[in-house]
Motif scaffolding. Structure first.
Motif, PDB file in Angstrom:
ATOM      1  N   SER A  58      26.994 -21.484  14.636  1.00  0.00           N
ATOM      2  CA  SER A  58      25.972 -22.501  14.379  1.00  0.00           C
ATOM      3  C   SER A  58      25.695 -23.322  15.620  1.00  0.00           C
ATOM      4  O   SER A  58      26.601 -23.589  16.405  1.00  0.00           O
ATOM      5  N   VAL A  59      24.447 -23.726  15.744  1.00  0.00           N
ATOM      6  CA  VAL A  59      24.072 -24.753  16.711  1.00  0.00           C
ATOM      7  C   VAL A  59      23.358 -25.857  15.945  1.00  0.00           C
ATOM      8  O   VAL A  59      22.672 -25.605  14.959  1.00  0.00           O
ATOM      9  N   PHE A  60      23.580 -27.077  16.401  1.00  0.00           N
ATOM     10  CA  PHE A  60      22.892 -28.237  15.859  1.00  0.00           C
ATOM     11  C   PHE A  60      22.025 -28.781  16.987  1.00  0.00           C
ATOM     12  O   PHE A  60      22.521 -29.067  18.077  1.00  0.00           O
ATOM     13  N   VAL A  61      20.740 -28.926  16.713  1.00  0.00           N
ATOM     14  CA  VAL A  61      19.779 -29.318  17.744  1.00  0.00           C
ATOM     15  C   VAL A  61      19.244 -30.710  17.426  1.00  0.00           C
ATOM     16  O   VAL A  61      18.807 -30.973  16.303  1.00  0.00           O
ATOM     17  N   ALA A  66      12.439 -25.950  15.749  1.00  0.00           N
ATOM     18  CA  ALA A  66      12.680 -25.092  16.919  1.00  0.00           C
ATOM     19  C   ALA A  66      11.854 -23.824  16.786  1.00  0.00           C
ATOM     20  O   ALA A  66      11.778 -23.230  15.707  1.00  0.00           O
ATOM     21  N   SER A  67      11.257 -23.393  17.870  1.00  0.00           N
ATOM     22  CA  SER A  67      10.395 -22.208  17.812  1.00  0.00           C
ATOM     23  C   SER A  67      11.184 -20.906  17.926  1.00  0.00           C
ATOM     24  O   SER A  67      10.727 -19.870  17.453  1.00  0.00           O
ATOM     25  N   ASP A  68      12.380 -20.950  18.543  1.00  0.00           N
ATOM     26  CA  ASP A  68      13.168 -19.727  18.689  1.00  0.00           C
ATOM     27  C   ASP A  68      14.638 -20.099  18.909  1.00  0.00           C
ATOM     28  O   ASP A  68      14.941 -20.895  19.797  1.00  0.00           O
ATOM     29  N   ASP A  98      18.928 -13.060  15.782  1.00  0.00           N
ATOM     30  CA  ASP A  98      18.041 -14.169  15.432  1.00  0.00           C
ATOM     31  C   ASP A  98      18.747 -15.100  14.465  1.00  0.00           C
ATOM     32  O   ASP A  98      19.353 -14.656  13.489  1.00  0.00           O
ATOM     33  N   ALA A  99      18.657 -16.390  14.711  1.00  0.00           N
ATOM     34  CA  ALA A  99      19.296 -17.382  13.848  1.00  0.00           C
ATOM     35  C   ALA A  99      18.420 -17.707  12.646  1.00  0.00           C
ATOM     36  O   ALA A  99      17.199 -17.556  12.681  1.00  0.00           O
ATOM     37  N   THR A 100      19.083 -18.169  11.606  1.00  0.00           N
ATOM     38  CA  THR A 100      18.426 -18.638  10.400  1.00  0.00           C
ATOM     39  C   THR A 100      18.394 -20.164  10.437  1.00  0.00           C
ATOM     40  O   THR A 100      19.368 -20.795  10.841  1.00  0.00           O
ATOM     41  N   THR A 118      14.932 -22.591  21.955  1.00  0.00           N
ATOM     42  CA  THR A 118      13.647 -23.034  22.467  1.00  0.00           C
ATOM     43  C   THR A 118      13.051 -23.972  21.426  1.00  0.00           C
ATOM     44  O   THR A 118      12.855 -23.573  20.272  1.00  0.00           O
ATOM     45  N   ALA A 119      12.820 -25.216  21.843  1.00  0.00           N
ATOM     46  CA  ALA A 119      12.265 -26.219  20.927  1.00  0.00           C
ATOM     47  C   ALA A 119      11.476 -27.241  21.732  1.00  0.00           C
ATOM     48  O   ALA A 119      11.929 -27.692  22.784  1.00  0.00           O
TER      49      ALA A 119
END
Length: 132
Positions: free
Chosen positions: A56-59, A69-71, A88-90, A116-117
């Protein structure tokens, strides 16, 4: 016939106005603040081979969750190998983006997130130890 033409023109003009305004209201205001990305594997390292792990990543940006986030992708490769796997992340909730993965073999793996955001890109390589 004239009533039909006027109605058709009115519908076309309204449609164009709604389409233009609709696009602009969905965009986030741009911020000069960089996005912040926090990486969290669950369970934490060491991970057992053959067992599922959630990467997981938290943005965040300006201390607020980034939910648009676009990607978001995770690139995974075993240490001392050149080939990698791109997943690809969900989209989760509250700025979380994740992927579930099973490491088949024990060893040291590299996991690099690519986020990418809001016209920004962040990426970082993390090591994960996988045991039998």
């Amino acid at each position: 016939m004239r009533t039909f033409q006027r109605s058709l023109i009115a519908i076309l003009v309204l449609s164009a106005l709604l389409a233009t305004n609709g696009c602009s209201t969905n965009q986030q205001p741009k911020s000069a603040t960089p996005i912040q990305v926090t990486f969290q594997p669950q369970p934490a390292s060491p991970v057992k081979a053959g067992q599922p792990v959630t990467l997981s990543v938290f943005v965040k940006q300006d201390e607020k969750a980034v939910t648009d986030a676009s990607d978001v992708k995770f690139e995974i490769w075993k240490e001392h190998r050149e080939e990698s796997q791109m997943l690809d992340a969900t989209k989760g909730s509250s700025g979380e983006y994740y992927v579930k993965h099973v490491f088949s073999d024990a060893g040291t793996y590299h996991v690099m997130y690519h986020v990418t955001a809001r016209d920004q890109h962040s990426m970082k390589d993390m090591k994960i130890d996988v045991v039998k």
